[in-house]
Design a protein around this motif. Structure first.
Motif, PDB file in Angstrom:
ATOM      1  N   ARG A 393      62.930  46.893 -22.686  1.00 47.00           N
ATOM      2  CA  ARG A 393      61.917  46.242 -21.848  1.00 47.00           C
ATOM      3  C   ARG A 393      62.348  44.814 -21.514  1.00 47.00           C
ATOM      4  NH1 ARG A 393      56.614  48.700 -25.009  1.00 47.00           N
ATOM      5  NH2 ARG A 393      57.139  50.848 -24.452  1.00 47.00           N
ATOM      6  N   CYS A 394      63.601  44.537 -21.801  1.00 47.95           N
ATOM      7  CA  CYS A 394      64.147  43.199 -21.596  1.00 47.95           C
ATOM      8  C   CYS A 394      65.470  43.379 -20.834  1.00 47.95           C
ATOM      9  CB  CYS A 394      64.381  42.555 -22.976  1.00 47.95           C
ATOM     10  SG  CYS A 394      65.049  40.905 -22.921  1.00 47.95           S
ATOM     11  N   PRO A 395      65.397  43.579 -19.522  1.00 46.51           N
ATOM     12  CA  PRO A 395      66.630  43.853 -18.778  1.00 46.51           C
ATOM     13  C   PRO A 395      67.654  42.728 -18.960  1.00 46.51           C
ATOM     14  CG  PRO A 395      64.705  44.161 -17.381  1.00 46.51           C
ATOM     15  CD  PRO A 395      64.216  43.549 -18.653  1.00 46.51           C
ATOM     16  N   GLY A 396      68.913  43.109 -19.067  1.00 43.06           N
ATOM     17  CA  GLY A 396      69.968  42.109 -19.280  1.00 43.06           C
ATOM     18  C   GLY A 396      70.069  41.751 -20.752  1.00 43.06           C
ATOM     19  N   VAL A 405      58.432  36.110 -25.740  1.00 41.78           N
ATOM     20  CA  VAL A 405      57.618  36.162 -24.530  1.00 41.78           C
ATOM     21  C   VAL A 405      57.067  37.581 -24.320  1.00 41.78           C
ATOM     22  CG1 VAL A 405      57.778  36.055 -22.014  1.00 41.78           C
ATOM     23  CG2 VAL A 405      58.717  34.209 -23.397  1.00 41.78           C
ATOM     24  N   ILE A 406      57.941  38.586 -24.471  1.00 44.06           N
ATOM     25  CA  ILE A 406      57.485  39.974 -24.277  1.00 44.06           C
ATOM     26  C   ILE A 406      56.381  40.302 -25.276  1.00 44.06           C
ATOM     27  CG2 ILE A 406      58.138  42.412 -24.355  1.00 44.06           C
ATOM     28  CD1 ILE A 406      60.902  41.685 -23.502  1.00 44.06           C
ATOM     29  N   ARG A 407      56.604  39.940 -26.538  1.00 40.22           N
ATOM     30  CA  ARG A 407      55.614  40.256 -27.583  1.00 40.22           C
ATOM     31  C   ARG A 407      54.243  39.680 -27.241  1.00 40.22           C
ATOM     32  NH1 ARG A 407      59.903  38.929 -31.498  1.00 40.22           N
ATOM     33  NH2 ARG A 407      60.695  40.968 -32.114  1.00 40.22           N
ATOM     34  N   LEU A 433      59.763  42.173 -19.606  1.00 44.19           N
ATOM     35  CA  LEU A 433      60.201  40.903 -19.021  1.00 44.19           C
ATOM     36  C   LEU A 433      61.002  41.146 -17.742  1.00 44.19           C
ATOM     37  CD1 LEU A 433      60.332  37.786 -19.821  1.00 44.19           C
ATOM     38  CD2 LEU A 433      62.739  38.263 -20.283  1.00 44.19           C
ATOM     39  N   ILE A 434      60.728  40.321 -16.737  1.00 42.00           N
ATOM     40  CA  ILE A 434      61.622  40.291 -15.565  1.00 42.00           C
ATOM     41  C   ILE A 434      62.377  38.970 -15.691  1.00 42.00           C
ATOM     42  CG2 ILE A 434      61.787  40.376 -13.059  1.00 42.00           C
ATOM     43  CD1 ILE A 434      59.053  41.720 -12.998  1.00 42.00           C
ATOM     44  N   PRO A 435      63.637  39.037 -16.087  1.00 42.34           N
ATOM     45  CA  PRO A 435      64.339  37.796 -16.423  1.00 42.34           C
ATOM     46  C   PRO A 435      64.838  37.037 -15.184  1.00 42.34           C
ATOM     47  CG  PRO A 435      65.760  39.671 -16.813  1.00 42.34           C
ATOM     48  CD  PRO A 435      64.485  40.216 -16.261  1.00 42.34           C
ATOM     49  N   VAL A 436      63.912  36.787 -14.286  1.00 42.21           N
ATOM     50  CA  VAL A 436      64.230  36.024 -13.072  1.00 42.21           C
ATOM     51  C   VAL A 436      63.301  34.826 -13.088  1.00 42.21           C
ATOM     52  CG1 VAL A 436      64.098  36.038 -10.551  1.00 42.21           C
ATOM     53  CG2 VAL A 436      64.841  38.096 -11.773  1.00 42.21           C
ATOM     54  N   LYS A 437      63.890  33.639 -12.932  1.00 41.10           N
ATOM     55  CA  LYS A 437      63.026  32.455 -12.962  1.00 41.10           C
ATOM     56  C   LYS A 437      62.577  32.115 -11.541  1.00 41.10           C
ATOM     57  CE  LYS A 437      64.221  30.377 -17.282  1.00 41.10           C
ATOM     58  NZ  LYS A 437      64.642  29.211 -18.033  1.00 41.10           N
ATOM     59  N   THR A 438      61.298  31.846 -11.390  1.00 41.50           N
ATOM     60  CA  THR A 438      60.800  31.435 -10.084  1.00 41.50           C
ATOM     61  C   THR A 438      60.003  30.141 -10.254  1.00 41.50           C
ATOM     62  OG1 THR A 438      58.758  32.688 -10.302  1.00 41.50           O
ATOM     63  CG2 THR A 438      60.615  33.825  -9.269  1.00 41.50           C
ATOM     64  N   VAL A 439      59.740  29.512  -9.126  1.00 40.47           N
ATOM     65  CA  VAL A 439      59.072  28.207  -9.183  1.00 40.47           C
ATOM     66  C   VAL A 439      57.563  28.390  -9.102  1.00 40.47           C
ATOM     67  CG1 VAL A 439      58.796  26.004  -7.958  1.00 40.47           C
ATOM     68  CG2 VAL A 439      61.061  27.060  -8.160  1.00 40.47           C
ATOM     69  N   ALA A 502      61.619  56.119 -10.479  1.00 41.79           N
ATOM     70  CA  ALA A 502      61.801  55.134 -11.563  1.00 41.79           C
ATOM     71  C   ALA A 502      61.743  55.876 -12.891  1.00 41.79           C
ATOM     72  CB  ALA A 502      60.696  54.090 -11.508  1.00 41.79           C
ATOM     73  N   SER A 503      61.927  55.183 -14.010  1.00 41.99           N
ATOM     74  CA  SER A 503      61.628  55.795 -15.308  1.00 41.99           C
ATOM     75  C   SER A 503      60.518  54.948 -15.933  1.00 41.99           C
ATOM     76  CB  SER A 503      62.871  55.893 -16.188  1.00 41.99           C
ATOM     77  OG  SER A 503      63.514  54.675 -16.275  1.00 41.99           O
ATOM     78  N   ILE A 504      60.035  55.365 -17.091  1.00 41.51           N
ATOM     79  CA  ILE A 504      58.903  54.646 -17.679  1.00 41.51           C
ATOM     80  C   ILE A 504      59.369  53.281 -18.184  1.00 41.51           C
ATOM     81  CG2 ILE A 504      57.170  54.661 -19.518  1.00 41.51           C
ATOM     82  CD1 ILE A 504      57.065  57.739 -19.198  1.00 41.51           C
ATOM     83  N   GLU A 505      60.459  53.282 -18.951  1.00 37.94           N
ATOM     84  CA  GLU A 505      61.029  52.008 -19.405  1.00 37.94           C
ATOM     85  C   GLU A 505      61.943  51.468 -18.300  1.00 37.94           C
ATOM     86  OE1 GLU A 505      59.916  50.865 -22.106  1.00 37.94           O
ATOM     87  OE2 GLU A 505      59.188  52.625 -23.177  1.00 37.94           O
ATOM     88  N   TRP A 506      62.221  50.177 -18.360  1.00 39.56           N
ATOM     89  CA  TRP A 506      63.066  49.591 -17.309  1.00 39.56           C
ATOM     90  C   TRP A 506      64.552  49.823 -17.569  1.00 39.56           C
ATOM     91  CZ3 TRP A 506      61.731  44.902 -13.878  1.00 39.56           C
ATOM     92  CH2 TRP A 506      60.542  45.170 -13.204  1.00 39.56           C
ATOM     93  N   GLU A 507      64.910  50.164 -18.796  1.00 41.67           N
ATOM     94  CA  GLU A 507      66.335  50.435 -19.055  1.00 41.67           C
ATOM     95  C   GLU A 507      66.469  51.729 -19.820  1.00 41.67           C
ATOM     96  OE1 GLU A 507      68.280  47.185 -20.979  1.00 41.67           O
ATOM     97  OE2 GLU A 507      68.686  46.209 -19.086  1.00 41.67           O
TER      98      GLU A 507
END
Ligand code: XMP
Length: 507
Positions: A393-396, A405-407, A433-439, A502-507
């Motif tokens: 659930r933590c891509p990358g 953060v996920i917890r 988590l979507i490990p992309v930072k945005t403003v 898609a699948s249920i989990e992201w990875e």
């Protein structure tokens, strides 16, 4: 005394093969899965179903069947998709090979609504997933149904031999169950399926396989490994239940797992090895590599730390087997390597040291089994949680900070679902988590932070899933709390993707 016969399902590698088994069980009959080359070992089946598969009959090494033996059983035979194409060739017809895949709904129009089509609608939605089609039909073949273009999609070659081009086992084939039921009504004395019988058989099988050997069983607190541990206890074998805390668990999960096993009177030993797992995973971003590292480390911990183990018991379920496509005889395509299907386990499996009594079952069947073993409902109704834990659930790459953060996001989302009565209405839910930072702006300041994805799905068996129409008010509250309470998140997204694609989990 009447002799009962089971339904033999021959697996040509379709992602849906076990669904056939399951649908037959839902219809109340005992079904077993076999590799086509094991036809000689199926005993005396009451009915035989040839599954679909990803291959083309035109390939030189395409899976085949001993046709003379198949006919010798005298049982009704149903060929599904690849199974139908193979039978058409065996009866002397041909198959047209094609690279174009027909995937999705089609309209079935039975020529006559009797026999396997008794009681069906005039036009019925069915699900197609194939490239090749039957071409020349052998002399004497009856076309039982066509699609909306008039193309034959169901054949009968002779008495008792049927073929269908679509998948009756998936829910998108609206009257598929009825077709299977009609087909099975052609068989004599089919063996009834009851979970209690199944439990007795499993316990007997476990005792025979294990004997006096020392078994080690990994428990995670999830439904599968819990049912397995209780089943092993019930079988009275010599087992040590180990809880590996790999540092990828949810908030306070370790404590909850220990309490639950205490309630059930099953003794567990905890091995705390978060440092080991997170160390090996540091900087690794590839999903398959992460899965393999975790799966292999699990075994290192069980096998090497618990020195006297002679067998490893795993709560592997059917979807884990099929999506990993790692069974030596499996003809299915690989989607992702489940943690209990990595190389080290396959090595142990080759040495006959792996015990997987639940590998033929789907999640809801495991819950039913757990119920009959007396496991409390709140433990059985916990949402599924993947063996590799928060890693998928933590891509990358994974860091302690991302896991924190996920917890925190996950705990808030799940608490909200529970408070509003939605937890037991969804099949599985989590925050990732979507490990992309945005403003963004927090207070009067600029923020530059990650996003979290909330996911809630319904599913029957994890093979397909749909996202849940959660009330906006619930999503709003969860989002508000996460944005205010979780440091490191400035965006909350709700995942509205179905499985497939898609699948249920992201990875
Ligand atoms: P996917 O993501 O493949 O997940 O749609 C289907 C179901 O399986 C769970 N899952 C796993 N369970 N080991 C497990 O025991 C694994 O490696 C694993 N990967 C996914 C997932 O949570 C979902 O319920």
């Amino acid at each position: 005394m009447k002799e009962f016969h089971h339904v033999a399902v021959l697996d040509f590698g379709s992602q849906y093969t076990q669904l056939i088994v399951r649908k037959v069980r839902e219809l109340g009959f005992y079904a077993k899965l076999y590799a086509p080359e094991d036809l000689a070992h199926v005993g005396q089946p009451g009915a035989i179903i040839l599954s679909g598969g990803p291959r083309s009959t035109s390939e030189p090494d395409a899976p085949d069947i001993d046709f003379a033996l198949l006919k010798s059983f005298g049982a009704p035979v149903l060929g599904v998709c690849y199974g139908m194409q193979l039978l058409n060739i065996k009866f002397g017809g041909t198959v047209h090979a094609s690279n174009r895949r027909e995937y999705g709904p089609a309209t079935l129009q039975p020529t006559e609504r009797k026999g396997i089509y008794a009681g069906l609608s005039e036009f019925s939605q069915v699900w197609m997933s194939h490239s090749d089609t039957v071409d020349v039909l052998p002399a004497g073949t009856t076309v039982l149904a066509a699609n909306q273009h008039g193309t034959p999609v169901s054949l009968q070659w002779c008495e008792g031999f049927y073929g269908i081009q679509f998948h009756p086992e998936v829910t998108h084939s609206h009257e598929g169950i009825r077709i299977l039921k009609n087909f099975l009504s052609l068989a004599d004395n089919l063996q009834p399926f009851q979970i209690e019988d199944f439990k007795r058989e499993m316990i007997e099988g476990i005792r025979q396989t294990v004997g006096t050997k020392q078994v080690v069983c990994g428990v995670s607190g999830g439904v599968d490994s819990t049912v397995l541990a209780v089943l092993l206890k019930e079988a009275g074998v010599n087992v040590r239940a180990i809880f590996v805390d790999h540092g990828l668990m949810r908030l306070d999960e370790g404590e909850e797992v220990r309490k639950n096993f205490h309630r059930m009177g099953v003794e567990i030993e905890t091995v705390d090895c978060a440092g080991l797992f997170l160390g090996k995973l540091a900087g690794v971003a590839d999903p398959e590599e992460k899965r393999k590292i975790i799966g292999n480390l699990f075994i290192d911990v069980f096998w090497d730390t618990v020195g006297d183990a002679e067998m490893l018991a795993q709560g592997t379920l059917y979807p884990d087997v099929i999506e990993s496509a790692s069974n030596a005889k499996s003809k299915a395509s690989k989607i992702k390597t489940h943690h209990n299907r990595v190389d080290r386990i396959l090595e142990l499996q080759a040495q006959g040291k792996v015990l997987e009594p639940l590998a033929e079952l789907f999640k809801d069947e495991v819950r039913e089994l757990g119920h009959s073993l007396g496991i409390p409902a709140d433990i059985l109704n916990r949402h599924p949680f993947p063996g590799p834990g928060l890693a998928v659930r933590c891509p990358g790459d994974i860091t302690e900070e991302k896991l924190r953060v996920i917890r925190e996001c996950d705990a808030i989302f799940i608490q909200q679902l529970k408070e509003e009565g939605w937890y037991d209405r969804v099949w599985q839910a989590y925050a990732g988590l979507i490990p992309v930072k945005t403003v963004g702006v927090k207070g009067d300041e600029r923020s530059y932070e990650w996003a979290t994805n909330l996911r809630a799905v319904i599913s029957e068996d994890a093979m397909t899933a749909d996202w849940v129409d959660l009330p906006y008010s619930l999503l709003r509250k969860a989002s508000h709390r996460i944005l205010n309470e979780v440091k490191g998140i400035n965006r909350v997204l709700y995942d509205i993707s179905t499985k497939p694609p898609a699948s249920i989990e992201w990875e």
